[in-house]
Design a protein around this motif. Structure first.
Motif, PDB file in Angstrom:
ATOM      1  N   ALA A  25       3.267   5.657   4.820  1.00 15.19           N
ATOM      2  CA  ALA A  25       3.524   6.490   3.641  1.00 15.19           C
ATOM      3  C   ALA A  25       2.590   7.693   3.616  1.00 15.19           C
ATOM      4  O   ALA A  25       1.585   7.748   4.328  1.00 15.19           O
ATOM      5  CB  ALA A  25       3.340   5.666   2.369  1.00 15.19           C
ATOM      6  N   GLY A  26       2.958   8.674   2.780  1.00 15.29           N
ATOM      7  CA  GLY A  26       2.160   9.882   2.637  1.00 15.29           C
ATOM      8  C   GLY A  26       2.243  10.806   3.827  1.00 15.29           C
ATOM      9  O   GLY A  26       1.332  11.613   4.069  1.00 15.29           O
ATOM     10  N   GLU A  48      -5.563  -3.582  -4.758  1.00 18.11           N
ATOM     11  CA  GLU A  48      -5.193  -3.334  -6.148  1.00 18.11           C
ATOM     12  C   GLU A  48      -3.724  -2.927  -6.191  1.00 18.11           C
ATOM     13  O   GLU A  48      -3.318  -1.923  -5.603  1.00 18.11           O
ATOM     14  CB  GLU A  48      -6.072  -2.226  -6.739  1.00 18.11           C
ATOM     15  CG  GLU A  48      -7.546  -2.614  -6.830  1.00 18.11           C
ATOM     16  CD  GLU A  48      -8.382  -1.541  -7.508  1.00 18.11           C
ATOM     17  OE1 GLU A  48      -7.784  -0.522  -7.945  1.00 18.11           O
ATOM     18  OE2 GLU A  48      -9.604  -1.718  -7.585  1.00 18.11           O
ATOM     19  N   TRP A  49      -2.921  -3.708  -6.892  1.00 15.83           N
ATOM     20  CA  TRP A  49      -1.486  -3.472  -6.969  1.00 15.83           C
ATOM     21  C   TRP A  49      -1.157  -2.522  -8.112  1.00 15.83           C
ATOM     22  O   TRP A  49      -1.813  -2.531  -9.150  1.00 15.83           O
ATOM     23  CB  TRP A  49      -0.730  -4.784  -7.181  1.00 15.83           C
ATOM     24  CG  TRP A  49      -0.942  -5.821  -6.127  1.00 15.83           C
ATOM     25  CD1 TRP A  49      -1.706  -6.939  -6.223  1.00 15.83           C
ATOM     26  CD2 TRP A  49      -0.376  -5.835  -4.813  1.00 15.83           C
ATOM     27  NE1 TRP A  49      -1.665  -7.669  -5.064  1.00 15.83           N
ATOM     28  CE2 TRP A  49      -0.856  -7.007  -4.171  1.00 15.83           C
ATOM     29  CE3 TRP A  49       0.472  -4.979  -4.105  1.00 15.83           C
ATOM     30  CZ2 TRP A  49      -0.497  -7.344  -2.868  1.00 15.83           C
ATOM     31  CZ3 TRP A  49       0.822  -5.311  -2.814  1.00 15.83           C
ATOM     32  CH2 TRP A  49       0.351  -6.480  -2.204  1.00 15.83           C
ATOM     33  N   LEU A 100       3.006  -2.312  -5.402  1.00 23.24           N
ATOM     34  CA  LEU A 100       2.636  -1.464  -4.274  1.00 23.24           C
ATOM     35  C   LEU A 100       1.129  -1.412  -4.120  1.00 23.24           C
ATOM     36  O   LEU A 100       0.384  -1.419  -5.105  1.00 23.24           O
ATOM     37  CB  LEU A 100       3.168  -0.039  -4.471  1.00 23.24           C
ATOM     38  CG  LEU A 100       4.669   0.140  -4.720  1.00 23.24           C
ATOM     39  CD1 LEU A 100       4.985   1.618  -4.904  1.00 23.24           C
ATOM     40  CD2 LEU A 100       5.479  -0.450  -3.579  1.00 23.24           C
ATOM     41  N   ALA A 101       0.689  -1.331  -2.870  1.00 29.67           N
ATOM     42  CA  ALA A 101      -0.726  -1.114  -2.564  1.00 29.67           C
ATOM     43  C   ALA A 101      -0.807  -0.310  -1.277  1.00 29.67           C
ATOM     44  O   ALA A 101      -0.062  -0.573  -0.320  1.00 29.67           O
ATOM     45  CB  ALA A 101      -1.469  -2.437  -2.418  1.00 29.67           C
ATOM     46  N   ALA A 118      -1.067   6.483   4.873  1.00 29.56           N
ATOM     47  CA  ALA A 118      -1.526   5.143   4.522  1.00 29.56           C
ATOM     48  C   ALA A 118      -0.454   4.145   4.932  1.00 29.56           C
ATOM     49  O   ALA A 118       0.722   4.497   5.107  1.00 29.56           O
ATOM     50  CB  ALA A 118      -1.804   5.036   3.023  1.00 29.56           C
ATOM     51  N   LEU A 119      -0.862   2.907   5.090  1.00 30.22           N
ATOM     52  CA  LEU A 119       0.093   1.822   5.288  1.00 30.22           C
ATOM     53  C   LEU A 119       0.355   1.218   3.910  1.00 30.22           C
ATOM     54  O   LEU A 119      -0.560   0.711   3.262  1.00 30.22           O
ATOM     55  CB  LEU A 119      -0.477   0.784   6.248  1.00 30.22           C
ATOM     56  CG  LEU A 119       0.494  -0.177   6.967  1.00 30.22           C
ATOM     57  CD1 LEU A 119       1.123  -1.165   6.025  1.00 30.22           C
ATOM     58  CD2 LEU A 119       1.572   0.607   7.711  1.00 30.22           C
ATOM     59  N   ARG A 120       1.578   1.327   3.459  1.00 28.86           N
ATOM     60  CA  ARG A 120       1.936   0.865   2.109  1.00 28.86           C
ATOM     61  C   ARG A 120       2.586  -0.503   2.170  1.00 28.86           C
ATOM     62  O   ARG A 120       3.533  -0.734   2.914  1.00 28.86           O
ATOM     63  CB  ARG A 120       2.884   1.858   1.446  1.00 28.86           C
ATOM     64  CG  ARG A 120       3.381   1.428   0.056  1.00 28.86           C
ATOM     65  CD  ARG A 120       4.090   2.564  -0.629  1.00 28.86           C
ATOM     66  NE  ARG A 120       3.151   3.657  -0.880  1.00 28.86           N
ATOM     67  CZ  ARG A 120       3.517   4.906  -1.163  1.00 28.86           C
ATOM     68  NH1 ARG A 120       4.816   5.220  -1.212  1.00 28.86           N
ATOM     69  NH2 ARG A 120       2.606   5.837  -1.383  1.00 28.86           N
TER      70      ARG A 120
END
Length: 530
Positions: free
Chosen positions: A339-340, A489-490, A498-499, A518-520
């Motif tokens: 992600a991102g 932290e979700w 999601l985290a 990031a790895l989501r």
């Protein structure tokens, strides 16, 4: 999760001679396991005993295999709601086409030879729509005799097309007495396929594709993509081809027929171990079904280095079983995304990613996409397809699985990102280092179901940041520097938790990933959703 009846639907058996061979197996082959692991320390296949999916479901999940001489007759003779729901059933739709259950007729020698030849090129007594209608009747019978609201359907190869014919066509038609049938979503809870040609079977030679469609020896014309229209569209007749105005895609399962979130497709990626068909079908396949045709669009997928059938086949593999078990009974659905990512990626170079997901305690890989197996994540293409008009924040799925609501588990996702340059459709090798990734690392995740049945606690760390081998630390964050040891932290987004775990600096320096990569982890409680 509920223990609903499981119905197995086998694949294509070929002509009558092949059908006769298959009906001699009490469970149509679904009871078979395996004893080979591909390579051992000496380079030879190693003995490893997997006892088969039916037996493992009995020992792992408490299922019963009820026969009493004839499963179907046993059901018909039972009182309504008297049969245990946690039961296994094999749909024996080929029996009516077999010739081994009748005395052979008196034949002259020429008649006997012609009959033998006939049985090797035809499949009299079988057609896919009759098999689909029979499956509907069997599912209704099982529901009535067990009292279960719905069933699980598990199919290999053509069996998945029988199921889809039932879901997409038979369920929208009246029965023989003119009564409307129930929709598939009221009958079936989940649908799992092994190596099903959801997009048909395509060959490397156009002439073979044409021959399959026109001649279809032994009923094989059902695998011609154009002919799938006839048994997947409610108003079509078998043999009909899609009109030019029709937007027909055989890999699309209409929403009104069934929810693709309740479908899982296991995709084989080894083309070498499945007979002569591997020659005309070629790489990017399981030896019979091409990778890009082996799934329903929008369904869950796993890629395993197994062939279509045989010693190294998908159905008799533990890879297949572990994915099946978690899809049917896992409470938590997990998707892993990069992600991102930047959305304005240039055309060159070409970016690909290998992804491999394993679980501590299992001797197999749950899912693996890699260039070596002809199915890497085409990272650049996926980014451009999802970016639309540009911008940042693109997310590309790289793996998914389901978690059993049981003991604490450890998962590991290994990612490798590669860049390639092409020149006129060929690889440009001037500065190329083969199989050397631009970045590679493994995310280790420890998962603990909540004691109060309220959720999951998870800890995650990149292996490159852990001070020592990961087996020394539990949770894995114990191996990180002070101050970075807490659980994830979700945050909630619709039905998902999601985290994000930022990628290491080396990865974020790559153009394809960018500084915000990031790895989501996206987790959904299927129990709450259901």
């Amino acid at each position: 999760m509920d223990r609903l009846p499981i119905v197995y639907v086998r694949g294509y058996a070929g002509p009558t001679a092949g059908i006769n061979e298959q009906v001699d197996d009490p469970f149509y082959g679904f009871n078979r396991g395996a004893t080979h692991v591909r390579v051992g320390g000496d380079g030879d296949p190693t003995f490893y005993q997997f006892e088969g999916p039916l037996l493992r479901l009995m020992t792992d999940e408490g299922y019963q295999l009820l026969v009493r001489g004839d499963q179907h007759q046993y059901l018909r003779g039972a009182e309504d709601a008297s049969v245990p729901p946690a039961s296994l059933w094999v749909y024996r739709f080929y029996d009516q086409a077999a010739t081994t259950f009748a005395a052979p007729p008196h034949e002259s020698l020429p008649e006997r030879l012609l009959g033998k030849l006939h049985r090797r090129v035809t499949a009299d007594g079988f057609d896919i729509e009759s098999a689909a209608a029979g499956l509907y009747d069997l599912v209704e019978l099982i529901r009535r005799k067990t009292g279960a609201p719905r069933v699980f359907l598990v199919a290999h190869s053509m069996g998945g097309l029988v199921v889809r014919c039932m879901m997409q066509k038979v369920c929208f038609q009246a029965d023989a007495e003119g009564h409307p049938r129930s929709p598939a979503k009221d009958l079936v809870a989940r649908f799992f396929t092994y190596g099903t040609p959801h997009g048909g079977i395509a060959f490397r030679l156009a002439a073979l594709d044409r021959g399959e469609q026109v001649f279809g020896p032994a009923g094989s014309d059902i695998f011609a993509p154009e002919k799938m229209y006839g048994y997947l569209e409610p108003k079509a007749r078998f043999g009909d081809l899609p009109p030019r105005s029709a937007d027909f895609d055989p890999q699309r399962l209409p929403e009104q027929a069934f929810d693709t979130d309740d479908v899982f497709c296991l995709i084989g990626t080894d083309p070498r171990d499945y007979g002569l068909s591997r020659v005309p079908v070629g790489p990017r396949s399981d030896g019979l079904v091409r990778i890009e045709r082996a799934y329903v669009r929008g369904a869950h997928r796993a890629y395993v280095y197994r062939s279509h059938s045989g010693t190294y086949g998908e159905v008799n593999s533990e890879e297949g079983y572990q994915n099946l078990r978690r899809f049917l009974f896992g409470r938590w659905q997990v998707r892993l995304d990069l992600a991102g990512l930047p959305g304005d990626l240039p055309e060159e170079p070409v970016w690909q990613a290998d992804a491999r997901l394993v679980i501590r305690g299992l001797p197999i890989v749950m899912t693996e996409q890699s260039a070596a197996h002809w199915c890497p994540v085409q990272l650049g293409d996926e980014i451009r397809r999802r970016a639309g008009s540009g911008g940042a924040g693109v997310a590309v799925p790289v793996a998914g699985t389901f978690l059993l609501d049981r003991d604490r588990l450890r998962y590991a996702l290994t990612l490798r990102v590669f860049s390639l340059r092409e020149d006129g459709g060929r690889l440009h090798l001037g500065e190329h280092l083969e199989q050397v990734p631009a970045w590679a690392d493994t995310l280790v995740v420890d998962v603990q179901p909540g004691a109060d049945d309220a959720g999951l606690t998870a800890w995650a760390a990149w292996n490159s940041a852990v001070d020592g081998p990961p087996d020394r630390f539990d949770p894995i964050t114990e191996g990180l520097p002070d101050g970075a040891r807490g659980p994830l932290e979700w945050r909630r987004e619709d039905r998902d938790l999601l985290a994000d775990v930022p990628l290491p600096a080396t990865a974020r320096a790559l153009t394809v990933l960018g500084p915000d990569a990031a790895l989501r982890l996206a987790v959904r409680d299927r129990q709450a959703a259901g």
